[in-house]
Scaffold this active site. Structure first.
Site, PDB file in Angstrom:
ATOM      1  N   GLN A  30      84.891  14.725  34.900  1.00 15.26           N
ATOM      2  CA  GLN A  30      84.435  15.381  33.678  1.00 15.26           C
ATOM      3  C   GLN A  30      82.985  15.814  33.830  1.00 15.26           C
ATOM      4  O   GLN A  30      82.115  15.023  34.189  1.00 15.26           O
ATOM      5  CB  GLN A  30      84.553  14.490  32.441  1.00 15.26           C
ATOM      6  CG  GLN A  30      84.294  15.336  31.179  1.00 15.26           C
ATOM      7  CD  GLN A  30      84.300  14.551  29.889  1.00 15.26           C
ATOM      8  OE1 GLN A  30      83.463  13.691  29.690  1.00 15.26           O
ATOM      9  NE2 GLN A  30      85.236  14.872  28.999  1.00 15.26           N
ATOM     10  N   CYS A  33      81.278  15.038  23.265  1.00 16.74           N
ATOM     11  CA  CYS A  33      80.352  13.906  23.168  1.00 16.74           C
ATOM     12  C   CYS A  33      79.263  14.195  22.133  1.00 16.74           C
ATOM     13  O   CYS A  33      78.604  15.237  22.205  1.00 16.74           O
ATOM     14  CB  CYS A  33      79.731  13.618  24.524  1.00 16.74           C
ATOM     15  SG  CYS A  33      78.594  12.211  24.511  1.00 16.74           S
ATOM     16  N   LYS A  71      87.826  19.232  26.860  1.00 20.00           N
ATOM     17  CA  LYS A  71      87.994  18.163  25.873  1.00 20.00           C
ATOM     18  C   LYS A  71      87.047  18.427  24.723  1.00 20.00           C
ATOM     19  O   LYS A  71      85.834  18.558  24.925  1.00 20.00           O
ATOM     20  CB  LYS A  71      87.722  16.785  26.480  1.00 20.00           C
ATOM     21  CG  LYS A  71      88.024  15.625  25.535  1.00 20.00           C
ATOM     22  CD  LYS A  71      87.883  14.281  26.247  1.00 20.00           C
ATOM     23  CE  LYS A  71      88.368  13.136  25.365  1.00 20.00           C
ATOM     24  NZ  LYS A  71      87.510  12.912  24.182  1.00 20.00           N
ATOM     25  N   HIS A  85      90.147  15.511  20.589  1.00 18.37           N
ATOM     26  CA  HIS A  85      89.847  14.278  19.852  1.00 18.37           C
ATOM     27  C   HIS A  85      89.979  14.625  18.376  1.00 18.37           C
ATOM     28  O   HIS A  85      89.215  15.444  17.857  1.00 18.37           O
ATOM     29  CB  HIS A  85      88.438  13.797  20.177  1.00 18.37           C
ATOM     30  CG  HIS A  85      88.116  12.466  19.598  1.00 18.37           C
ATOM     31  ND1 HIS A  85      87.186  11.621  20.143  1.00 18.37           N
ATOM     32  CD2 HIS A  85      88.590  11.811  18.503  1.00 18.37           C
ATOM     33  CE1 HIS A  85      87.100  10.512  19.412  1.00 18.37           C
ATOM     34  NE2 HIS A  85      87.942  10.631  18.419  1.00 18.37           N
ATOM     35  N   GLY A 105      92.254  10.024  20.258  1.00 18.19           N
ATOM     36  CA  GLY A 105      91.630   9.485  19.056  1.00 18.19           C
ATOM     37  C   GLY A 105      92.553   8.577  18.268  1.00 18.19           C
ATOM     38  O   GLY A 105      93.576   9.018  17.737  1.00 18.19           O
ATOM     39  N   ARG A 117      89.562   3.623  23.937  1.00 19.08           N
ATOM     40  CA  ARG A 117      89.118   2.243  23.771  1.00 19.08           C
ATOM     41  C   ARG A 117      90.251   1.237  23.905  1.00 19.08           C
ATOM     42  O   ARG A 117      90.056   0.132  24.424  1.00 19.08           O
ATOM     43  CB  ARG A 117      88.416   2.080  22.424  1.00 19.08           C
ATOM     44  CG  ARG A 117      87.021   2.687  22.395  1.00 19.08           C
ATOM     45  CD  ARG A 117      86.471   2.705  20.988  1.00 19.08           C
ATOM     46  NE  ARG A 117      87.212   3.619  20.136  1.00 19.08           N
ATOM     47  CZ  ARG A 117      87.232   3.574  18.803  1.00 19.08           C
ATOM     48  NH1 ARG A 117      86.594   2.611  18.181  1.00 19.08           N
ATOM     49  NH2 ARG A 117      87.911   4.467  18.109  1.00 19.08           N
TER      50      ARG A 117
END
Length: 337
Positions: free
Chosen positions: A73, A103, A143, A175, A216, A239
């Site tokens: 990335q 981000c 992304k 996301h 997400g 996560r």
């Protein structure tokens, strides 16, 4: 050990991927995750195009062959720099290149890239087109978020995707949250803005020729499989994969249709021992590796003993695979008890 001769199709690997996560998905983390799944696509942390061109390229782009399929990335907003970095990434053997437009950190905003680029769709399209031309046969994806700050995602996201498709982008990971560039920290931006998975599903209906990956709030493989069943081309888990890596042990069977058995955490830990020894011989401290392994037994008897032993002792000079094996034995003792 992992089968290094495994053949894969790049497009198939996108069915389930582990998200790029700053400070988390480094090369040690990726090797550990690969012990659970041979087929999922893994991502590097975001690396700026300028760093690739002017920094310690050997360190920044280093990866173990076991990590593949693996995507690099990149972050940036200069088409020429991103094209040069994409070419270097392709020549380094990465299986895919991804452009970060999601981000929300202050550092990324100050460099005018990341989620801030949601306000600059034409520039993103130019960057993506340049990367595609430079990367040759290596696929380039983007992304992004569904929008930022006061933007209306229902209006902004379709226009953004149309611009990308026109530039030759064939795959986008979305996301399903806004990013609030003002007022929320990066951590809060991963949790507070509400999820809108339905919007992402509507984007797939609106852009049937664009491969769309959803990201997400995806916490388990039931949820991941549900999105695939509803027509999305891939699911990206962040996560949950990091904090409970054992969920990746069933990915090859449940998401990719490979024959079992699933990979248990014990097997993934044992597969790490030769890698840990090799890294120790190169001067890598054990804690740099085991910090990514603390969640291996999350929710199981012995998980606390495992975490405690690694947390308390992995930083000690000379610590190596013997310590990890001893911590693993403690898990077995708790199960037997």
């Amino acid at each position: 050990m992992i089968d290094k001769s495994l053949k894969f199709e790049r497009s198939d690997a996108y069915r389930l991927s582990v998200a790029p996560m700053m400070d988390w998905t480094d090369r040690h983390c990726r090797v550990f995750h690969r012990g659970f799944t041979r087929r999922a696509l893994l991502h590097t942390e975001m690396v700026t195009a300028a760093a690739v061109l002017h920094g310690d390229r050997g360190r920044l782009l280093a990866y173990h062959p076991l990590e593949r399929p693996l995507a690099l990335q990149l972050g940036g907003s200069d088409p020429a720099l991103l094209a040069a970095a994409a070419r270097i990434g392709a020549e380094a053997g990465y299986d895919a290149i991804d452009l970060n437009v999601g981000c929300p950190s202050d550092r990324v905003q100050s460099g005018c890239f990341g989620a801030a680029l949601m306000r600059e769709p034409q520039l993103v399209a130019e960057c993506a087109a340049a990367m595609i031309a430079a990367a040759g046969p290596v696929p380039v994806s983007v992304k992004c978020r569904i929008g930022v700050d006061e933007q209306d995602p229902e209006a902004v996201l379709p226009a953004f995707l149309a611009m990308l498709a026109g530039a030759g982008v064939r795959r986008v990971a979305i996301h399903a949250r806004k990013a609030w560039l003002q007022g929320l920290s990066p951590k809060e931006n991963r949790e507070i803005p509400p999820l809108d998975h339905d919007l992402v599903l509507r984007m797939k209906a609106a852009f049937p020729d664009l491969a769309i990956v959803i990201n997400g709030g995806i916490m388990d493989l039931d949820m991941a499989g549900g999105f695939l069943d509803r027509g999305l081309d891939g699911v990206m888990i962040g996560r949950a994969a990091y904090r409970t890596p054992a969920l990746l042990g069933a990915v090859d069977r449940r998401i990719f249709g490979a024959p079992g058995p699933d990979v248990e955490p014990e097997a993934a830990v044992l597969a790490m021992l030769p890698y840990i020894e090799a890294e120790r011989m190169c001067g890598t401290g054990l804690q740099a590796i085991t910090r990514h392994m603390l969640g291996a037994f999350q929710g199981r008897p012995g998980a606390r003993a495992w975490r405690r032993r690694l947390s308390e002792d992995a930083h000690r000079p000379g610590a190596g695979p013997e310590l990890v094996a001893a911590a693993l034995a403690m898990v077995g003792e708790r199960v037997a008890a």
